[in-house]
Write an enzyme that holds these catalytic residues in place. Structure first.
Site, mmCIF file in Angstrom:
data_model
loop_
_atom_site.group_PDB
_atom_site.id
_atom_site.type_symbol
_atom_site.label_atom_id
_atom_site.label_comp_id
_atom_site.label_asym_id
_atom_site.label_seq_id
_atom_site.Cartn_x
_atom_site.Cartn_y
_atom_site.Cartn_z
ATOM 1 N N ARG A 125 35.481 38.035 35.061
ATOM 2 C CA ARG A 125 35.900 38.685 36.295
ATOM 3 C C ARG A 125 37.090 37.938 36.917
ATOM 4 O O ARG A 125 38.049 38.532 37.375
ATOM 5 C CB ARG A 125 34.718 38.703 37.275
ATOM 6 C CG ARG A 125 35.083 39.248 38.642
ATOM 7 C CD ARG A 125 35.373 40.753 38.538
ATOM 8 N NE ARG A 125 35.641 41.269 39.849
ATOM 9 C CZ ARG A 125 36.831 41.269 40.422
ATOM 10 N NH1 ARG A 125 37.870 40.773 39.803
ATOM 11 N NH2 ARG A 125 36.981 41.784 41.627
ATOM 12 N N GLY A 137 28.355 42.646 44.062
ATOM 13 C CA GLY A 137 29.382 42.529 43.030
ATOM 14 C C GLY A 137 30.755 42.331 43.652
ATOM 15 O O GLY A 137 30.886 41.867 44.785
ATOM 16 N N CYS A 138 31.771 42.706 42.910
ATOM 17 C CA CYS A 138 33.147 42.564 43.383
ATOM 18 C C CYS A 138 33.333 43.275 44.711
ATOM 19 O O CYS A 138 32.990 44.447 44.857
ATOM 20 C CB CYS A 138 34.101 43.154 42.347
ATOM 21 S SG CYS A 138 35.777 43.377 42.940
ATOM 22 N N PHE A 139 33.895 42.580 45.695
ATOM 23 C CA PHE A 139 34.021 43.205 47.016
ATOM 24 C C PHE A 139 35.061 44.311 47.071
ATOM 25 O O PHE A 139 35.067 45.113 48.000
ATOM 26 C CB PHE A 139 34.254 42.187 48.129
ATOM 27 C CG PHE A 139 35.280 41.103 47.897
ATOM 28 C CD1 PHE A 139 36.353 41.253 47.036
ATOM 29 C CD2 PHE A 139 35.154 39.901 48.577
ATOM 30 C CE1 PHE A 139 37.291 40.245 46.857
ATOM 31 C CE2 PHE A 139 36.088 38.874 48.412
ATOM 32 C CZ PHE A 139 37.162 39.046 47.543
#
Length: 238
Positions: free
Chosen positions: A4, A58-60
């Site tokens: 990521r 998770g990813c903002f």
């Protein structure tokens, strides 16, 4: 460094190079996480005035993007929660050792959208709450599923809703989302704000996050707004 982190460093460049494209070409065959149609909470908060919810899933980028397209949301800001101010920095949070989770601070009008509805969207289209310390291709405690409550009533609603969904077995595995009182929220760096809107064609966003907004529009049509509520009032650039 996680996949990521490597992906995000590539995406922050002015253009996506051949290596970034090749990396995403080897990603799993399905986009984002599958949305799950779930019942609304049996118990909801009774609130008035502008309220705050802080969620990590998770990813903002994707979490922010979904709630920026949600009616009744006054603002949705990407940031960090769970650690201290000194480590609320992307390079530090990305190590997974700070205690922070990538989070989104959501300010909302309870007369237009309830806290329970926000949680229903969170559990349905934003992320998979049964994944422990990961979300899709992103791994590490900074990508954990968490609800940081701002009142006793929010905690009661969140705990009851998780119990309700687990009892109904709407997911194949138990929910691992942690519920705890918000200690602090620290806004993320400016380049993380409004990321989905500003970069809709970048591979990570197109593959992982745009489908979440599309699921919001499909499953929660009454709560969807076409024009996002942006942090910076930025113009869209592809």
């Amino acid at each position: 460094m996680s996949r990521r982190t490597l992906s995000r460093l590539s995406l922050c460049a002015a253009t996506i190079g051949a290596l970034a494209v090749a990396a995403f070409a080897t990603a799993p065959s399905r986009a984002a996480e599958d949305a799950v149609i779930i019942p609304p909470p049996a118990t909801d908060a009774q609130e008035s005035g502008i309220k705050t919810a802080v969620l990590a899933g998770g990813c903002f980028w994707g979490v922010q993007g979904v709630f920026q397209h949600t009616a009744g949301v006054v603002s949705a800001v990407s940031g960090y929660s769970g650690g201290n101010k000194a480590t609320a920095d992307y390079s530090m949070v990305s190590t997974g050792t700070t205690g922070h989770a990538e989070s989104v601070e959501i300010k909302y009008n309870p007369q237009q959208i309830s806290y329970g509805k926000i949680l229903q969207i969170f559990f349905s289209v934003v992320h998979d709450p049964t994944q422990l310390n990961r979300q899709g291709p992103d791994t590490g405690s900074q990508y954990r599923s968490a609800i940081f409550t701002t009142s006793d009533e929010q905690k009661k609603v969140a705990d009851a809703y998780i119990a309700q969904l687990n009892a109904a077995k709407v997911y194949p595995k138990p929910i691992v989302t942690k519920v705890g009182a918000l200690q602090a929220f620290y806004p993320a760096e400016g380049y993380h704000q409004d990321y989905l809107t500003l970069h809709p064609n970048q591979p990570y966003i197109a593959y992982n996050d745009i489908p979440k907004v599309e699921n919001l529009k499909k499953i929660f049509a009454a709560n969807y707004i076409e024009k996002p509520t942006l942090v910076n009032g930025s113009k869209v650039t592809n």
